[in-house]
Scaffold this motif. Structure first.
Motif, PDB file in Angstrom:
ATOM      1  N   THR A   1      64.181  29.599  14.496  1.00 31.77           N
ATOM      2  CA  THR A   1      64.528  28.953  13.225  1.00 31.77           C
ATOM      3  C   THR A   1      64.028  27.521  13.202  1.00 31.77           C
ATOM      4  OG1 THR A   1      66.517  30.327  13.003  1.00 31.77           O
ATOM      5  CG2 THR A   1      66.425  28.318  11.689  1.00 31.77           C
ATOM      6  N   ALA A   2      64.215  26.805  14.300  1.00 30.39           N
ATOM      7  CA  ALA A   2      63.755  25.416  14.381  1.00 30.39           C
ATOM      8  C   ALA A   2      62.230  25.339  14.285  1.00 30.39           C
ATOM      9  CB  ALA A   2      64.242  24.772  15.676  1.00 30.39           C
ATOM     10  N   LEU A   3      61.540  26.257  14.944  1.00 30.67           N
ATOM     11  CA  LEU A   3      60.071  26.262  14.893  1.00 30.67           C
ATOM     12  C   LEU A   3      59.568  26.523  13.479  1.00 30.67           C
ATOM     13  CD1 LEU A   3      59.231  28.240  18.163  1.00 30.67           C
ATOM     14  CD2 LEU A   3      59.021  25.782  17.783  1.00 30.67           C
ATOM     15  N   ASP A   4      60.304  27.346  12.731  1.00 27.25           N
ATOM     16  CA  ASP A   4      59.889  27.666  11.363  1.00 27.25           C
ATOM     17  C   ASP A   4      60.158  26.522  10.389  1.00 27.25           C
ATOM     18  OD1 ASP A   4      59.052  30.152  12.174  1.00 27.25           O
ATOM     19  OD2 ASP A   4      60.908  31.171  11.620  1.00 27.25           O
TER      20      ASP A   4
ATOM     21  N   GLU B   1      50.845  22.846  20.020  1.00 26.09           N
ATOM     22  CA  GLU B   1      51.678  23.524  21.019  1.00 26.09           C
ATOM     23  C   GLU B   1      52.671  22.547  21.646  1.00 26.09           C
ATOM     24  OE1 GLU B   1      53.255  26.277  23.781  1.00 26.09           O
ATOM     25  OE2 GLU B   1      52.215  26.515  21.860  1.00 26.09           O
ATOM     26  N   LEU B   2      52.220  21.337  21.910  1.00 21.59           N
ATOM     27  CA  LEU B   2      53.114  20.319  22.480  1.00 21.59           C
ATOM     28  C   LEU B   2      54.271  20.025  21.539  1.00 21.59           C
ATOM     29  CD1 LEU B   2      53.795  18.205  24.625  1.00 21.59           C
ATOM     30  CD2 LEU B   2      52.235  16.628  23.451  1.00 21.59           C
ATOM     31  N   SER B   3      53.976  19.937  20.255  1.00 25.65           N
ATOM     32  CA  SER B   3      55.028  19.688  19.272  1.00 25.65           C
ATOM     33  C   SER B   3      56.034  20.829  19.261  1.00 25.65           C
ATOM     34  CB  SER B   3      54.405  19.515  17.878  1.00 25.65           C
ATOM     35  OG  SER B   3      55.391  19.255  16.907  1.00 25.65           O
ATOM     36  N   LYS B   4      55.557  22.043  19.375  1.00 24.82           N
ATOM     37  CA  LYS B   4      56.451  23.201  19.406  1.00 24.82           C
ATOM     38  C   LYS B   4      57.320  23.195  20.672  1.00 24.82           C
ATOM     39  CE  LYS B   4      53.559  26.263  16.594  1.00 24.82           C
ATOM     40  NZ  LYS B   4      52.779  27.536  16.555  1.00 24.82           N
ATOM     41  N   GLN B   5      56.724  22.815  21.795  1.00 33.24           N
ATOM     42  CA  GLN B   5      57.501  22.765  23.028  1.00 33.24           C
ATOM     43  C   GLN B   5      58.601  21.710  22.950  1.00 33.24           C
ATOM     44  OE1 GLN B   5      55.021  22.432  26.521  1.00 33.24           O
ATOM     45  NE2 GLN B   5      53.804  24.237  26.005  1.00 33.24           N
TER      46      GLN B   5
ATOM     47  N   ILE C   1      55.848  25.309  29.810  1.00 33.68           N
ATOM     48  CA  ILE C   1      55.972  26.752  29.540  1.00 33.68           C
ATOM     49  C   ILE C   1      55.641  26.989  28.077  1.00 33.68           C
ATOM     50  CG2 ILE C   1      57.519  28.743  29.554  1.00 33.68           C
ATOM     51  CD1 ILE C   1      56.867  27.669  32.319  1.00 33.68           C
ATOM     52  N   MET C   2      54.705  27.899  27.820  1.00 34.61           N
ATOM     53  CA  MET C   2      54.156  28.031  26.476  1.00 34.61           C
ATOM     54  C   MET C   2      55.175  28.593  25.488  1.00 34.61           C
ATOM     55  SD  MET C   2      51.626  31.333  26.449  1.00 34.61           S
ATOM     56  CE  MET C   2      52.246  33.010  26.446  1.00 34.61           C
ATOM     57  N   VAL C   3      54.956  28.224  24.224  1.00 33.64           N
ATOM     58  CA  VAL C   3      55.735  28.756  23.116  1.00 33.64           C
ATOM     59  C   VAL C   3      54.910  29.788  22.362  1.00 33.64           C
ATOM     60  CG1 VAL C   3      56.921  28.202  20.959  1.00 33.64           C
ATOM     61  CG2 VAL C   3      57.082  26.640  22.892  1.00 33.64           C
ATOM     62  N   ASP C   4      53.750  29.371  21.848  1.00 32.01           N
ATOM     63  CA  ASP C   4      52.891  30.284  21.080  1.00 32.01           C
ATOM     64  C   ASP C   4      51.447  30.310  21.581  1.00 32.01           C
ATOM     65  OD1 ASP C   4      54.837  31.198  19.304  1.00 32.01           O
ATOM     66  OD2 ASP C   4      54.584  29.499  17.965  1.00 32.01           O
ATOM     67  N   LEU C   5      51.069  29.341  22.396  1.00 33.60           N
ATOM     68  CA  LEU C   5      49.658  29.202  22.765  1.00 33.60           C
ATOM     69  C   LEU C   5      49.502  29.234  24.281  1.00 33.60           C
ATOM     70  CD1 LEU C   5      46.682  28.491  21.972  1.00 33.60           C
ATOM     71  CD2 LEU C   5      47.337  26.082  22.227  1.00 33.60           C
TER      72      LEU C   5
END
Length: 453
Positions: free
Chosen positions: A43-46, A134-138, A436-440
């Motif tokens: 939810t936070a990522l979206d 990716e860094l922002s998502k992490q 540790i990756m989230v999406d990439l």
């Protein structure tokens, strides 16, 4: 009178209907939403706006790369002029119009590495921005997990406070019963009541802390802060078996900020290539066609003079700044300084990453040891409280012994839940520190080791 009664009935129906609608809406708002840790992260990522901002940055980098690559292709230019001239000629006023048109085509053939360096820099910048996304998502994932764990910790503190209230409630009944038959003094009743009041206050504070933690979690997830959540996960403990050395090595190969720093070095090196292009000649192919006359688009049939103003050119143009007063050398030195700065920043990023990994790992291991010791303390504190109660009921123990045992039990439970919280939050911090990756899968974008140096 009848009309007035009908009016009042309609007004009452509207008011009641409005109240019912409001009540139903409030009930709908009050309904809690089940939320797992994974769901909260997604939810936070979206919803997170920093991610949306980074996505826009990445799109911009993609188009910048497109622009750089297109700069090596041909360009077609159209130029049109219209002028009016007036004055005297043989004592007579003269007025004439003149129109000119030029169509030109230019294509670079050799730029001394300037365009090649720009294309390389744009390619690198696009990949760096993808890593930045990716860094922002992490970061968002880590912040969400931290907020979720804080809410679970606050929830556990409510349990501890509620257990204290329940325990003291039962004990107060026992004290009152003994006071009624005259086996204990009034001070025991008063002391227990004070302890009970303190426990109730702690429960109020714990509930408030939980409400604040839920509001913070909602804020991280991009939900209304008054959304009621039912956290379905718990603070668990699973042994972490990866050694520190492997965690550090993984971080150096997978942390997006470390890889971005390597890209910044490579981009700076591409800047040196562009700067050195000033030493080299520039070669381009050019072709043009121009015509002029009294009409905007004259032709030979309508303007006999047009054929004398119709020409074309085609060829190769070579330009070379043989001496530019050391401007190019200054640009090269400036670019080399930028490379040295980027290399220092990259090494600093690696060292900061190593420290972040080590800190999170040591905190994780410390919390892991605390879980075992605090669990033993909880078991002993529960046994001690039972003994204190039995002794008090038998008249061989004091009420102070019971109060002291209850406080130690509450503290032991708090320490245990705090250790669980520290372990889980340290594990989340370690995952973020390791990249540790989230999406990439960032390893696919890692530069060759030679290029990263």
């Amino acid at each position: 009178m009848k009309l007035k009664k009908n009016y009042m009935k309609k007004l009452t129906a509207l008011v009641l209907g409005g109240l019912m609608t409001t009540t139903m809406a409030s009930a709908a708002m009050a309904e809690s939403v089940d939320m797992t840790l994974e769901e909260s992260v997604r939810t936070a990522l979206d919803n997170n706006y920093s991610i949306k901002q980074q996505e826009a940055e990445y799109d911009s980098a993609v188009w910048a790369r497109h622009q750089a690559r297109r700069s090596f292709g041909p360009t077609v230019n159209w130029q049109s002029t219209a002028t009016k001239m007036g004055g005297k000629y043989n004592d007579k006023l003269s007025l004439s119009r003149n129109y000119g048109n030029t169509l030109s085509l230019t294509m670079p053939i050799y730029t001394g590495g300037q365009l090649e360096g720009a294309i390389k820099a744009a390619d690198l910048a696009m990949n760096a921005n993808e890593l930045g996304l990716e860094l922002s998502k992490q970061k968002v994932k880590a912040a969400t997990m931290s907020a979720y764990y804080q809410a679970l910790q606050a929830k556990n503190q409510i349990k501890v406070a509620q257990d204290s209230v329940n325990t003291l409630t039962e004990h107060l009944k026992n004290v009152n019963a003994q006071y009624t038959v005259g086996t204990v003094a009034k001070s025991d009743v008063l002391g227990t009541q004070v302890q009970m009041a303190n426990a109730e206050q702690n429960l109020i504070n714990a509930k408030n802390s939980y409400d604040v933690a839920i509001a913070s979690l909602n804020n991280v997830m991009g939900l209304p802060t008054d959304t009621e959540l039912n956290l379905t996960d718990s603070l668990d403990y699973n042994v972490y078996e990866i050694p520190l050395e492997e965690c550090t090595a993984y971080a150096r190969s997978n942390r997006p900020d470390v890889l971005i720093a390597d890209y910044q070095v490579a981009i700076a090196e591409a800047g040196v290539q562009q700067a050195k292009a000033g030493y080299m000649p520039k070669v381009s192919a050019q072709a043009s066609k121009s015509w002029a006359g009294d009409s905007p688009f004259g032709s030979e049939e309508t303007d006999p003079r047009y054929q004398n103003n119709n020409n074309w050119t085609a060829g190769v143009v070579v330009s070379w700044d043989i001496w530019d007063n050391n401007v190019t050398q200054s640009k090269v030195n400036q670019s080399k300084a930028a490379v040295a700065k980027a290399e220092a920043a990259a090494e600093n990023t690696r060292q900061s990453g190593d420290l972040e990994v080590r800190t999170a790992y040591l905190n994780l291991k410390a919390a892991e040891k605390s879980i075992n010791t605090t669990q033993v303390a909880v078991d002993k504190a529960q046994e001690d409280y039972k003994i204190a109660q039995v002794r008090y009921a038998a008249g061989v123990g004091t009420n102070l012994d019971v109060m002291d045992a209850e406080e130690k039990l509450a503290q032991a439970q708090t320490n245990y839940y705090t250790a669980l919280y520290n372990y889980n939050s340290s594990k989340a911090a370690l995952d973020k520190a390791m990249g540790i990756m989230v999406d990439l899968d960032v390893s696919k974008l890692a530069l060759p080791q030679e290029a990263a140096k």
